[in-house]
Motif scaffolding. Sequence first.
Motif, PDB file in Angstrom:
ATOM      1  N   PRO A  50       0.739  -1.003  -0.033  1.00 32.68           N
ATOM      2  CA  PRO A  50      -0.167  -0.137  -0.237  1.00 32.68           C
ATOM      3  C   PRO A  50       0.899   1.294  -0.081  1.00 32.68           C
ATOM      4  CG  PRO A  50      -0.916  -1.664   1.537  1.00 32.68           C
ATOM      5  CD  PRO A  50       0.423  -2.011   1.252  1.00 32.68           C
ATOM      6  N   PHE A  51       0.215   2.279  -0.675  1.00 27.15           N
ATOM      7  CA  PHE A  51       1.029   3.425  -0.617  1.00 27.15           C
ATOM      8  C   PHE A  51      -0.288   4.733  -0.169  1.00 27.15           C
ATOM      9  CE2 PHE A  51      -0.093   2.683  -5.054  1.00 27.15           C
ATOM     10  CZ  PHE A  51      -0.936   3.615  -5.385  1.00 27.15           C
ATOM     11  N   VAL A  52       0.298   5.744   0.132  1.00 33.52           N
ATOM     12  CA  VAL A  52      -0.432   7.094   0.573  1.00 33.52           C
ATOM     13  C   VAL A  52      -0.364   7.815  -0.627  1.00 33.52           C
ATOM     14  CG1 VAL A  52      -0.785   9.200   1.852  1.00 33.52           C
ATOM     15  CG2 VAL A  52       0.151   7.000   2.939  1.00 33.52           C
ATOM     16  N   TYR A  53      -1.579   8.255  -1.164  1.00 40.36           N
ATOM     17  CA  TYR A  53      -1.807   9.172  -2.244  1.00 40.36           C
ATOM     18  C   TYR A  53      -2.477  10.372  -2.081  1.00 40.36           C
ATOM     19  CZ  TYR A  53      -6.604   7.173  -2.621  1.00 40.36           C
ATOM     20  OH  TYR A  53      -7.771   6.748  -2.316  1.00 40.36           O
ATOM     21  N   VAL A  54      -2.416  11.526  -3.142  1.00 41.32           N
ATOM     22  CA  VAL A  54      -3.065  12.700  -2.727  1.00 41.32           C
ATOM     23  C   VAL A  54      -3.407  13.027  -4.039  1.00 41.32           C
ATOM     24  CG1 VAL A  54      -3.126  15.054  -1.780  1.00 41.32           C
ATOM     25  CG2 VAL A  54      -2.012  13.369  -0.627  1.00 41.32           C
ATOM     26  N   MET A  55      -4.542  13.180  -4.519  1.00 45.18           N
ATOM     27  CA  MET A  55      -5.048  13.380  -5.840  1.00 45.18           C
ATOM     28  C   MET A  55      -5.488  14.973  -5.667  1.00 45.18           C
ATOM     29  SD  MET A  55      -7.341  10.385  -7.412  1.00 45.18           S
ATOM     30  CE  MET A  55      -8.572  10.383  -5.985  1.00 45.18           C
ATOM     31  N   MET A  56      -5.106  15.624  -6.931  1.00 45.22           N
ATOM     32  CA  MET A  56      -5.368  17.134  -7.064  1.00 45.22           C
ATOM     33  C   MET A  56      -5.928  17.473  -8.261  1.00 45.22           C
ATOM     34  SD  MET A  56      -5.019  20.172  -5.624  1.00 45.22           S
ATOM     35  CE  MET A  56      -4.528  21.752  -5.678  1.00 45.22           C
ATOM     36  N   PRO A  57      -7.205  17.675  -8.697  1.00 43.62           N
ATOM     37  CA  PRO A  57      -7.589  18.132  -9.978  1.00 43.62           C
ATOM     38  C   PRO A  57      -7.222  19.420 -10.312  1.00 43.62           C
ATOM     39  CG  PRO A  57      -9.213  17.542  -8.292  1.00 43.62           C
ATOM     40  CD  PRO A  57      -8.209  17.840  -7.382  1.00 43.62           C
ATOM     41  N   GLU A  58      -6.558  19.424 -11.394  1.00 41.48           N
ATOM     42  CA  GLU A  58      -6.122  20.745 -11.928  1.00 41.48           C
ATOM     43  C   GLU A  58      -6.994  21.155 -13.256  1.00 41.48           C
ATOM     44  OE1 GLU A  58      -4.230  22.892 -10.613  1.00 41.48           O
ATOM     45  OE2 GLU A  58      -2.769  21.552  -9.289  1.00 41.48           O
ATOM     46  N   ARG A  59      -6.695  22.165 -13.870  1.00 39.54           N
ATOM     47  CA  ARG A  59      -7.648  22.769 -14.788  1.00 39.54           C
ATOM     48  C   ARG A  59      -7.812  21.685 -16.081  1.00 39.54           C
ATOM     49  NH1 ARG A  59      -7.030  25.966 -19.255  1.00 39.54           N
ATOM     50  NH2 ARG A  59      -5.153  25.873 -18.970  1.00 39.54           N
ATOM     51  N   ASP A  60      -6.760  21.347 -16.290  1.00 39.62           N
ATOM     52  CA  ASP A  60      -6.713  20.276 -17.471  1.00 39.62           C
ATOM     53  C   ASP A  60      -6.038  19.109 -17.393  1.00 39.62           C
ATOM     54  OD1 ASP A  60      -4.113  21.610 -17.358  1.00 39.62           O
ATOM     55  OD2 ASP A  60      -4.499  22.653 -18.915  1.00 39.62           O
ATOM     56  N   TYR A  61      -5.758  18.589 -15.981  1.00 31.20           N
ATOM     57  CA  TYR A  61      -5.159  17.441 -15.812  1.00 31.20           C
ATOM     58  C   TYR A  61      -5.487  16.903 -14.442  1.00 31.20           C
ATOM     59  CZ  TYR A  61      -1.362  20.040 -13.701  1.00 31.20           C
ATOM     60  OH  TYR A  61      -0.628  20.890 -12.930  1.00 31.20           O
ATOM     61  N   LEU A  62      -5.181  15.700 -14.198  1.00 36.66           N
ATOM     62  CA  LEU A  62      -5.629  15.016 -12.744  1.00 36.66           C
ATOM     63  C   LEU A  62      -3.872  14.862 -12.209  1.00 36.66           C
ATOM     64  CD1 LEU A  62      -7.078  14.009 -10.294  1.00 36.66           C
ATOM     65  CD2 LEU A  62      -6.903  11.997 -11.314  1.00 36.66           C
ATOM     66  N   SER A  63      -3.547  15.426 -10.971  1.00 40.06           N
ATOM     67  CA  SER A  63      -2.233  15.179 -10.479  1.00 40.06           C
ATOM     68  C   SER A  63      -2.582  14.183  -9.208  1.00 40.06           C
ATOM     69  CB  SER A  63      -1.705  16.524  -9.981  1.00 40.06           C
ATOM     70  OG  SER A  63      -0.701  16.356  -9.139  1.00 40.06           O
TER      71      SER A  63
END
Length: 375
Positions: A50-63
């Motif tokens: 398992p890993f820790v992840y953080v998702m960040m929706p930007e204007r034209d991509y997903l980080s």
Amino acid sequence: MSPSPMGKFKFSCIILPFFFISSILFSQNLQLKISENPGFERLVIQSDAPFVYVMMPERDYLSISISKGDFDFKEKIFGKEIIKGVSWDKNSRELKIYFNKKDVKFVSFTLTDPFRLVIDFSEKSGKETQEESSNVVIESGKYPKETKTLQRRSPQIIVIDPGHGGEEDGAIGPKGLKEKNLVLSISKKLKNIIEQRSGLKVFLTRDGDQAKSLDERVSIANNLKADIFISIHANASVRKNAKGAETYFLSLNATDEDARRLSQIENLGSEIEENSDLKLILWDMAQSAFLKQSSILAESVQMELNSLLKTTDRGVKQAPFKVLMGVTAPAILVEVGFLTNPEEEGMLSSDSFQEKIAEAIYRGILRFIREREKY
């Protein structure tokens, strides 16, 4: 050539069925899998652990920031109907997913044996609005048993402290908006956003109109072993034109007279020890680098508040807030605006503006996490 961002990215939630995986890109210990299915495209990140992840929706991509593991590529172009390509930055540990479509929505969840982060992307219908997408419900990633090194580098537990509560109303606006109600609403929105988009655990020091002493709030954070502590408040001033957001971290001496006066108001009802005791606390925090990290967290949050809210930038300040004393983690206090300013009270009473505040604080947390991992 690196995939180019295209169009405006929007997101919302939809639960979709599982179909077969069509293509696999193998890496050293992370695998990226892409599949095309009727109505949606699925991206799966698979890992041995398992890993820790953080998702960040930007204007034209997903980080997506990923705590550990590595891919064996820097860029991949797929040319799918929705997913155009991906890029991986090993130094910042950031995976970017680029789109061919302007309006994309997604839902994410995790699976085990082996650990997989699954993200389903689909095109947004014309009837779906940005306001609707802010209520997305996405399953957060499950927490792994991390090593001490990862716990130090990757925050896992965030404690959000809605100021005041119970008989303590806090500031009250000309139209009757109470600080205790406002900051609880913002805190709940922030909690939802963090849980929807990351694998971080979030706790509130109060989830209703309860009275909590400042010492109780600190104890809650320390007992939960918080990695980040954020106390949320609304400001007040005898000057009705005073406006804007400001962010504080702890110091024995206030930055200015306004900061000193504000800390005295927020500390009402709590016994403050002599300066020698406070100096001891500050010395201990400085030795453990929390003051340095708190300043970075404050700068990160204030920067995002300025960017998203477009209000007066009152800057990052320091003051001896009791609620920040003794917290064994990076700790800040955010004043989201002035309830005593009629115009700002109107903005703060708006659900959409509260969402923007929560979004800005969330983005500030992500910025801090990325900066923190540099040292």
